[in-house]
Design a protein around this motif. Structure first.
Motif, PDB file in Angstrom:
ATOM      1  N   ALA A   1     -35.623 -67.038 -49.299  1.00 45.84           N
ATOM      2  CA  ALA A   1     -37.070 -67.218 -49.388  1.00 45.84           C
ATOM      3  C   ALA A   1     -37.581 -66.865 -50.774  1.00 45.84           C
ATOM      4  N   MET A   2     -37.069 -65.784 -51.334  1.00 42.78           N
ATOM      5  CA  MET A   2     -37.531 -65.360 -52.649  1.00 42.78           C
ATOM      6  C   MET A   2     -37.125 -66.368 -53.725  1.00 42.78           C
TER       7      MET A   2
ATOM      8  N   GLY B   1     -40.063 -68.963 -54.740  1.00 48.94           N
ATOM      9  CA  GLY B   1     -40.482 -68.358 -56.003  1.00 48.94           C
ATOM     10  C   GLY B   1     -41.283 -67.085 -55.800  1.00 48.94           C
ATOM     11  N   LEU B   2     -40.941 -66.322 -54.762  1.00 47.03           N
ATOM     12  CA  LEU B   2     -41.678 -65.078 -54.495  1.00 47.03           C
ATOM     13  C   LEU B   2     -41.371 -64.043 -55.570  1.00 47.03           C
ATOM     14  N   SER B   3     -42.386 -63.293 -55.954  1.00 48.16           N
ATOM     15  CA  SER B   3     -42.211 -62.272 -56.985  1.00 48.16           C
ATOM     16  C   SER B   3     -41.528 -61.034 -56.408  1.00 48.16           C
TER      17      SER B   3
ATOM     18  N   ALA C   1     -43.148 -62.647 -41.500  1.00 50.48           N
ATOM     19  CA  ALA C   1     -43.719 -61.863 -42.601  1.00 50.48           C
ATOM     20  C   ALA C   1     -43.681 -62.632 -43.915  1.00 50.48           C
ATOM     21  N   ILE C   2     -42.622 -63.429 -44.117  1.00 48.40           N
ATOM     22  CA  ILE C   2     -42.478 -64.177 -45.376  1.00 48.40           C
ATOM     23  C   ILE C   2     -43.632 -65.162 -45.575  1.00 48.40           C
TER      24      ILE C   2
ATOM     25  N   GLU D   1     -44.629 -69.497 -56.522  1.00 48.77           N
ATOM     26  CA  GLU D   1     -44.768 -70.229 -57.781  1.00 48.77           C
ATOM     27  C   GLU D   1     -45.279 -71.638 -57.478  1.00 48.77           C
ATOM     28  N   GLY D   2     -46.271 -72.052 -58.240  1.00 49.39           N
ATOM     29  CA  GLY D   2     -46.803 -73.404 -58.046  1.00 49.39           C
ATOM     30  C   GLY D   2     -47.862 -73.494 -56.964  1.00 49.39           C
TER      31      GLY D   2
END
Length: 511
Positions: free
Chosen positions: A460-461, A465-467, A498-499, A507-508
């Motif tokens: 998922a990250m 593009g999760l920080s 939760a994600i 991102e984006g």
């Protein structure tokens, strides 16, 4: 002759005793000492008018009024009544035998009637602590003071009644308030209920998770999607206030003068919604005589910031420390005070200046780059303190007109309370009580996930593009979702849900 009466000064949310000493000597001037502010100094005119209106004599001698301790600044108009009674006692016009057994506070009108004052509850608590027999105060404030037991609360309409009470001419029964009855009978009374919300099931779910774990939330959606309506209903699903929390909350509102006449105990969680033009000081508190701000008035409740990007950048930045420490410290040259500020932050915003970015039906007319610039008005450190990012979409006509029975707030609240009880047991030795309050080290120990969960979170990250800052937030929220499900372990479905609540980290997202 010297007489003594007793009052209190309020600093922060606590009161300290003030001795009002009055001496009538030969001479012809009026002196007030002990660091009085202008409002206290002006009491001479109010006191003289009230005394003459009742047919008593203002001594035409030298009058010295000392407010002790003399090195602490005295502010406000609540010292009128103790000063007036002290002058009458020092000049021998009334009996002074019982004056020193009571704390006396009240602002005088020119005709001798009494006006309500601020900070009554902290004064009543201090009076009991110092073993005074009772508290004489305006009748409009009596219910608030009567919350404190083992203290005779004597509410009077005017100075004549106070004099009659001390002279024995009038018998006034102490006001008795059944604090527990008030508390338990009104703590579930909310005007707004989730049963009136049509559709928006995913947003209701996010609100339930936020309430269960004490998480901060930001809602992003077009105008009219229901962001404000949903935020107003959040207090109705939060766990009821404990009696201790109710007293803390009432003290803050008492000091700020927000209780209103004849009010007693605050038994429902507060909901504060300041306008976006609010100043830094109004939000966090302060001033020459530091007063609680909106974040302290929202203590144990909800602070709703509508149209978050429209708030001044400096206003939003001053919230960062209170969000982390759950208190606000205000320091001045002569004084430093601390106000509690343990609140849930609920924020809402349009996705862009025109409001229709990502709208399913209407087209966004903002030029390229505008959406990102609009989002950049909210700093990364502030977003870092918000656990759930929720996209709100408009409700369709079919959903609005559907004949279906929606879950009431009381039903949702039962699930929230059950989840909070699990957390209370989990954190009983750590001084915290909700998942949102977990520090990073504790997250590693408590929010453990299996290999499949790690694989999902890693994917998922990378794909969304999760920080990096989203990592801890996802684990905390997934722990809350597991608590709502009654699961000891964080399962892959809890993590997956939760994600999806990290929209603004993708991102984006804003083009």
């Amino acid at each position: 002759m010297i007489s003594k009466t007793y009052g209190c000064s309020v600093t922060g949310v606590d009161a300290s005793m003030v001795t009002v000493e009055v001496n009538v000597l030969s001479g012809n001037k009026f002196f007030m000492v002990g660091l009085p502010d202008n409002a206290v100094k002006e009491s001479q005119q109010r006191v003289e008018s009230a005394i003459k209106h009742l047919g008593y004599q203002m001594p035409r001698q030298k009058i010295v009024v000392n407010l002790a301790p003399a090195d602490v600044r005295k502010e406000g108009s609540a010292y009128d009544l103790p000063i007036a009674l002290g002058i009458l006692a020092a000049s021998g016009q009334i009996n002074s035998d019982q004056l020193e057994s009571y704390v006396i506070m009240g602002e005088l009108a020119l005709d001798g009637s009494l006006r309500p004052i601020k900070g009554v509850l902290p004064i009543a608590i201090e009076s009991r602590k110092k073993n005074f027999k009772g508290f004489i105060l305006p009748k409009a404030n009596a219910a608030e003071a009567a919350i404190v037991n083992k203290l005779d609360v004597i509410g009077v309409d005017n100075i004549k009644d106070a004099i009659g009470f001390f002279e024995g001419d009038i018998k006034i029964e102490p006001l008795v308030v059944d604090t527990r009855d008030i508390f338990f009978n009104s703590q579930n009374e909310y005007e707004a209920d989730f049963s009136a919300v049509q559709g928006q099931e995913n947003i209701k779910r996010a609100m339930e998770i936020a309430a269960a774990g004490g998480h901060n939330v930001i809602m992003v959606g077009p105008p009219g999607a229901g962001k404000t309506m949903l935020a107003k209903r959040l207090p109705s699903i939060l766990p009821p206030l404990s009696l201790q929390e109710a007293l803390e909350t009432t003290k803050i509102h008492s000091v700020a003068g927000k209780l209103g006449p004849n009010a007693a105990l605050i038994s429902r969680r507060p909901y504060q919604s300041p306008h976006h033009t609010i100043s830094d000081v109004a939000l966090v508190g302060g001033g020459g005589n530091p007063q609680p701000g909106e974040i302290s008035l929202a203590h144990n409740g909800v602070l709703f910031l509508d149209e978050l990007p429209e708030f001044k950048r400096t206003v939003l930045e001053v919230m960062r420390q209170p969000l982390e420490e759950r208190r606000v410290s205000i320091s001045r040259a002569r004084i430093s005070v601390e106000f509690p500020a343990n609140f849930m932050l609920i924020a809402s915003m349009n996705p862009c200046p025109c409001g229709y970015y990502n709208h399913p039906e209407k087209e966004c007319v903002c030029p390229p780059g505008t959406v990102q610039r609009y989002l950049n008005k909210i700093s990364g450190p502030l977003l870092d303190r918000i656990d759930l990012h929720v996209e709100v979409t408009p409700v369709s006509f079919d959903q609005m007109t559907a004949e279906r029975k929606n879950e009431s707030s009381s039903v949702i609240r039962e699930r929230v309370i059950a989840a909070r009880e699990i957390q209370s047991e989990r954190f009983k030795d750590h001084g915290i009580y909700s998942n949102a309050m977990m520090p990073s080290q504790m997250v590693k120990d408590i929010c453990k996930i299996n290999t499949a969960g790690k694989t999902l979170l890693k994917a998922a990250m990378e794909r969304l593009g999760l920080s990096a800052r989203a990592y801890d937030r996802i684990l905390k929220v997934s722990r809350t979702i597991a608590d709502l499900a009654g699961s000891e372990e964080i399962k892959i479905e809890h993590l997956a849900e939760a994600i999806q609540y990290r929209s603004l980290d993708r991102e984006g997202w804003a083009g």
